[in-house]
Write a protein that holds these residues in place. Structure first.
Motif, PDB file in Angstrom:
ATOM      1  N   ARG A   1      33.374  36.406  34.175  1.00  0.00           N
ATOM      2  CA  ARG A   1      34.137  37.419  34.909  1.00  0.00           C
ATOM      3  C   ARG A   1      35.402  37.777  34.149  1.00  0.00           C
ATOM      4  O   ARG A   1      35.800  38.928  34.077  1.00  0.00           O
ATOM      5  N   ASP A   2      36.083  36.765  33.602  1.00  0.00           N
ATOM      6  CA  ASP A   2      37.289  37.007  32.826  1.00  0.00           C
ATOM      7  C   ASP A   2      37.454  35.862  31.834  1.00  0.00           C
ATOM      8  O   ASP A   2      37.859  34.764  32.213  1.00  0.00           O
TER       9      ASP A   2
ATOM     10  N   THR B   1      43.870  27.066  35.008  1.00  0.00           N
ATOM     11  CA  THR B   1      43.454  27.744  36.243  1.00  0.00           C
ATOM     12  C   THR B   1      42.021  27.362  36.597  1.00  0.00           C
ATOM     13  O   THR B   1      41.719  27.068  37.749  1.00  0.00           O
TER      14      THR B   1
ATOM     15  N   PHE C   1      53.031  43.650  60.365  1.00  0.00           N
ATOM     16  CA  PHE C   1      52.332  44.737  59.706  1.00  0.00           C
ATOM     17  C   PHE C   1      53.276  45.929  59.552  1.00  0.00           C
ATOM     18  O   PHE C   1      53.356  46.532  58.494  1.00  0.00           O
TER      19      PHE C   1
ATOM     20  N   ARG D   1      40.330  26.287  46.310  1.00  0.00           N
ATOM     21  CA  ARG D   1      40.870  25.133  45.595  1.00  0.00           C
ATOM     22  C   ARG D   1      42.169  25.499  44.888  1.00  0.00           C
ATOM     23  O   ARG D   1      43.130  24.749  44.894  1.00  0.00           O
ATOM     24  N   LEU D   2      42.164  26.688  44.292  1.00  0.00           N
ATOM     25  CA  LEU D   2      43.339  27.127  43.541  1.00  0.00           C
ATOM     26  C   LEU D   2      44.559  27.272  44.442  1.00  0.00           C
ATOM     27  O   LEU D   2      45.645  26.799  44.124  1.00  0.00           O
TER      28      LEU D   2
ATOM     29  N   GLN E   1      36.355  28.819  44.880  1.00  0.00           N
ATOM     30  CA  GLN E   1      37.238  28.614  43.729  1.00  0.00           C
ATOM     31  C   GLN E   1      38.673  28.992  44.072  1.00  0.00           C
ATOM     32  O   GLN E   1      39.629  28.298  43.721  1.00  0.00           O
TER      33      GLN E   1
ATOM     34  N   SER F   1      49.788  41.012  49.495  1.00  0.00           N
ATOM     35  CA  SER F   1      49.516  40.553  50.845  1.00  0.00           C
ATOM     36  C   SER F   1      48.499  39.420  50.898  1.00  0.00           C
ATOM     37  O   SER F   1      47.372  39.556  50.444  1.00  0.00           O
TER      38      SER F   1
ATOM     39  N   GLU G   1      40.408  39.971  56.159  1.00  0.00           N
ATOM     40  CA  GLU G   1      39.057  40.459  55.893  1.00  0.00           C
ATOM     41  C   GLU G   1      38.729  40.283  54.421  1.00  0.00           C
ATOM     42  O   GLU G   1      39.627  40.157  53.587  1.00  0.00           O
TER      43      GLU G   1
ATOM     44  N   GLU H   1      29.480  26.885  36.979  1.00  0.00           N
ATOM     45  CA  GLU H   1      30.647  27.452  37.651  1.00  0.00           C
ATOM     46  C   GLU H   1      31.682  27.918  36.615  1.00  0.00           C
ATOM     47  O   GLU H   1      32.228  29.014  36.724  1.00  0.00           O
TER      48      GLU H   1
ATOM     49  N   ILE I   1      32.978  31.815  35.866  1.00  0.00           N
ATOM     50  CA  ILE I   1      34.391  32.211  35.861  1.00  0.00           C
ATOM     51  C   ILE I   1      34.728  32.911  34.544  1.00  0.00           C
ATOM     52  O   ILE I   1      35.342  33.974  34.518  1.00  0.00           O
TER      53      ILE I   1
ATOM     54  N   ARG J   1      41.762  24.067  38.238  1.00  0.00           N
ATOM     55  CA  ARG J   1      42.162  24.066  39.651  1.00  0.00           C
ATOM     56  C   ARG J   1      41.115  24.746  40.518  1.00  0.00           C
ATOM     57  O   ARG J   1      40.914  24.373  41.667  1.00  0.00           O
ATOM     58  N   MET J   2      40.448  25.736  39.953  1.00  0.00           N
ATOM     59  CA  MET J   2      39.425  26.442  40.737  1.00  0.00           C
ATOM     60  C   MET J   2      38.192  25.594  40.994  1.00  0.00           C
ATOM     61  O   MET J   2      37.502  25.771  41.997  1.00  0.00           O
ATOM     62  N   ILE J   3      37.895  24.688  40.060  1.00  0.00           N
ATOM     63  CA  ILE J   3      36.694  23.878  40.258  1.00  0.00           C
ATOM     64  C   ILE J   3      37.011  22.468  40.724  1.00  0.00           C
ATOM     65  O   ILE J   3      36.118  21.656  40.955  1.00  0.00           O
TER      66      ILE J   3
ATOM     67  N   ARG K   1      42.604  47.984  52.076  1.00  0.00           N
ATOM     68  CA  ARG K   1      42.662  47.222  53.321  1.00  0.00           C
ATOM     69  C   ARG K   1      44.074  47.309  53.915  1.00  0.00           C
ATOM     70  O   ARG K   1      45.049  47.518  53.199  1.00  0.00           O
ATOM     71  N   LEU K   2      44.173  47.134  55.222  1.00  0.00           N
ATOM     72  CA  LEU K   2      45.485  47.058  55.852  1.00  0.00           C
ATOM     73  C   LEU K   2      46.223  45.868  55.259  1.00  0.00           C
ATOM     74  O   LEU K   2      45.603  44.880  54.865  1.00  0.00           O
ATOM     75  N   ILE K   3      47.542  45.975  55.178  1.00  0.00           N
ATOM     76  CA  ILE K   3      48.315  44.895  54.548  1.00  0.00           C
ATOM     77  C   ILE K   3      48.231  43.610  55.362  1.00  0.00           C
ATOM     78  O   ILE K   3      48.157  42.515  54.826  1.00  0.00           O
TER      79      ILE K   3
ATOM     80  N   ASP L   1      42.171  48.798  46.636  1.00  0.00           N
ATOM     81  CA  ASP L   1      42.192  47.884  47.778  1.00  0.00           C
ATOM     82  C   ASP L   1      42.851  48.642  48.914  1.00  0.00           C
ATOM     83  O   ASP L   1      44.068  48.717  48.997  1.00  0.00           O
TER      84      ASP L   1
END
Ligand SMILES: Cc1ncc(COP(=O)(O)O)c(C=O)c1O
Lengths: 398, 178
Positions: free
Chosen positions: B29-30, B37, A32, A309-310, A306, A43, A48, B22, B26, B40-42, B173-175, B171
């Motif tokens: 969303r985009d 892609t 960290f 799997r990716l 999803q 990262s 979390e 599904e 996807i 691979r996601m499904i 969040r801690l790295i 974002d």
């Protein structure tokens, strides 16, 4: 400095607790510190959810603050919340705990772990801990005066542990077995029959089971098996769970313990002196999560699935063998093909390609040769990280 | 047909439905997520995935791929109005005939049949207030069977198509965390 009579050396300050000093810092911390000092790092080291807590849950807490609900609660936690937890566990796992005497709301599973070991252990008692495992398990045992005995699991066995492995290391000092499935860092889960054999072994030897099931809702292929629901388990199991992962509520610091009354009252006693109670706003939020959190939870799980799997497909294409994790949000690819150890690989990856992952060794001995990659991240970042990891791997393999 | 095989068939179609849903989630969303892609996601092949997407396009389940644009940020002012239209339903065709007459105007972005005080709610876009006023007065109010209109202008957008305007999603969040 006072010269002269030097016979009497007066220390400036006496040393801190040797138990605390000897406890190693987490292997995650070192990483960290390096990663935090760098720019443009992607990262995969984050343990979390990348989702914000669903709005209805945040709103419930805001509302409670607006209404001036800012007091302590019962040591056990709000009774409405304990009732909701009790109902939830019955619905999911058909296991019932009395909300009045068998459920304690804690400051995250983190506190619950600490309470469990402090309640169970006398100095020198042993706890069997399958490795690789969550970074806090062994230190919590140590701080409670016990000895953590690692039981190594491996990729070949899908990072599952077997009753025989425990049996081999049980001594008269063994007090408890710790189970943490779905697992951080491997994402593996345990089949019902193997868990039952471990429970049977614990029953035979009079051992407690501390079961950290914080990732129970994040399973993708099979239903989660709750340890307490197994034959003969409830009377000896300290069941830990929480809101951090399922409802993206890490910052709220709220979890809970369920255990038979005789056990729970001891945990409660410690909690009443050290924590008093969990924060009331967080408890209100947790209540909303149990009442109306199912829809957002499903949506998040679908997206994790999803990405799972990716990322697994991505690692295997790159040439890093990666098994499909059944739960949590971590992939644990095998990086031995690169010829580097886990720490060296993670370091090269950070410096050459600016991708942060956590070396498997941070989670105990069985973690060598692997790195933990969290897929609690956006698709774009996961794909970019994969392409950078692919670039480094190609360089290392050729 | 043996009951067993019809059950198997039902299961298969349920599974297909799940995969279709599904894919659609996807794309919603985009819509630029590449088929490779998505595959691979499904956990399906690229051929399967493109096949399913094409079928959904052909069936008209997927209507169009569009971008959500904050025109205001670009400095392009547009006038947007919601117009509630009261209609006298016609024999045989009910609201459909009038709804379609309205819907065919390019100025009209959306047309919905709604419950409550009015019958149709339409969303109209124009370059300025006057042209919008003219459009309503000349084209909508004058349709046979339209008995009244109430126009509301859009003043500010806070959220559209699941996207919150003016709220970046940092974002923090801690790295690295346990
Ligand atoms: C396996 C495991 N147990 C417990 C925790 C701590 O959870 P809490 O936020 O409830 O303290 C974590 C957090 O990363 C975890 O991965």
């Amino acid at each position: 400095m006072i010269m002269g009579d030097s016979k009497e050396i007066r220390p400036l300050l006496k040393p801190l607790s040797s138990r605390a000093r000897e406890l190693p810092f987490s292997g995650i911390r070192r990483f960290f510190d390096i990663a935090a000092s760098m720019q443009d790092v992607i990262s995969l080291g984050v343990g979390e959810p990348d989702f914000t807590t669903p709005w209805n849950i945040r709103e419930a807490a805001i509302y409670s603050i607006e209404r001036g609900q800012t007091s302590y609660t019962s040591n056990y936690g709000l009774i409405e919340l304990r009732r909701a937890i009790s109902k939830h566990v019955v619905q999911l796992y058909n296991t019932s705990y009395d909300p009045d005497t068998e459920i304690l709301v804690t400051v995250g599973v983190s506190e619950a772990l600490d309470l469990a070991f402090r309640a169970v252990l006398d100095p020198g008692d042993e706890v069997l801990v399958p490795e690789p495992c969550y970074v806090s398990y062994k230190p919590c045992v140590t701080l409670a005066g016990g000895n953590a005995v690692g039981v190594q699991t491996s990729a070949e066995d899908g990072f599952q542990c077997r009753a025989e492995q425990f049996e081999r290391v049980i001594t008269p000092r063994t007090k408890a077995i710790l189970l943490g499935y779905p697992s951080n860092p491997t994402g593996s889960t345990m089949p019902r029959n193997e868990l039952q054999r471990i429970v049977d072994l614990a029953s035979e030897r009079g051992l407690y089971i501390v079961s950290d099931e914080i990732y129970d809702r994040l399973t993708y292929d099979q239903e989660h098996v709750c340890v307490s629901s197994l034959r003969g388990a409830r009377e000896r199991t300290i069941y830990l769970n929480g809101f951090s992962k399922a409802y993206a509520m890490t910052g709220w610091r709220t979890g809970y313990v369920c255990a038979p009354e005789e056990i729970l009252r001891i945990l409660m006693k410690i909690h009443s002196y050290t924590m008093l109670c969990a924060p009331i706003a967080s408890q209100k939020a947790a209540l909303e999560a149990l009442h109306r959190g199912e829809a957002p939870l499903r949506d998040m799980v679908a997206q994790y699935n999803q990405r799972r799997r990716l990322i697994v497909d991505g690692f295997n294409r790159i040439g890093l063998k990666c098994r499909m994790p059944e739960g949590a949000f971590y992939a644990f690819p095998d990086i031995e093909a690169t010829g580097l150890g886990a720490e060296d690989f993670a370091e090269r990856l950070l410096f050459d390609e600016r991708v942060a992952v956590v070396p498997g060794t941070a989670f105990g001995t069985g973690g060598e040769g692997h790195v933990r990659c969290s897929y609690a991240n956006s698709l774009e970042r996961i794909e970019e990280a994969l392409s950078r990891i692919g670039r480094l791997t190609a360089k290392l393999i050729s | 047909m043996k009951p067993e095989s019809s059950y198997a068939k039902l299961r298969l179609t349920m599974q297909e439905k799940k995969i279709e849903t599904e894919i659609l989630e996807i794309l919603s969303r985009d819509c630029r997520t590449p088929p490779e892609t998505i595959a691979r996601m499904i956990g399906r092949s690229v051929e399967d995935t493109t096949g399913i997407i094409e079928a959904l396009e052909n069936q008209g389940v997927i209507k169009r791929y569009t971008a959500t644009i904050d025109w205001e940020q670009l400095g392009l002012e547009k006038v947007i109005a919601f117009i509630d239209v009261k209609v006298m339903p016609a024999r045989e065709v009910g609201f459909d005939a009038i709804a379609m007459r309205i819907a065919r105007y390019p100025e009209v972005k959306s047309v919905w049949l709604v419950s409550g005080g009015s019958d149709l709610r339409i969303l109209v876009e124009a370059v300025n207030l006057r042209s919008l006023g003219n459009f309503v007065a000349e084209k909508i109010a004058t349709i046979d069977g339209v008995t009244g209109t109430v126009t509301q202008f859009l003043l500010r957008k806070y959220k559209e198509d699941n996207v919150l305007y003016n709220e970046p999603e940092p974002d923090d969040r801690l790295i690295v965390s346990p």
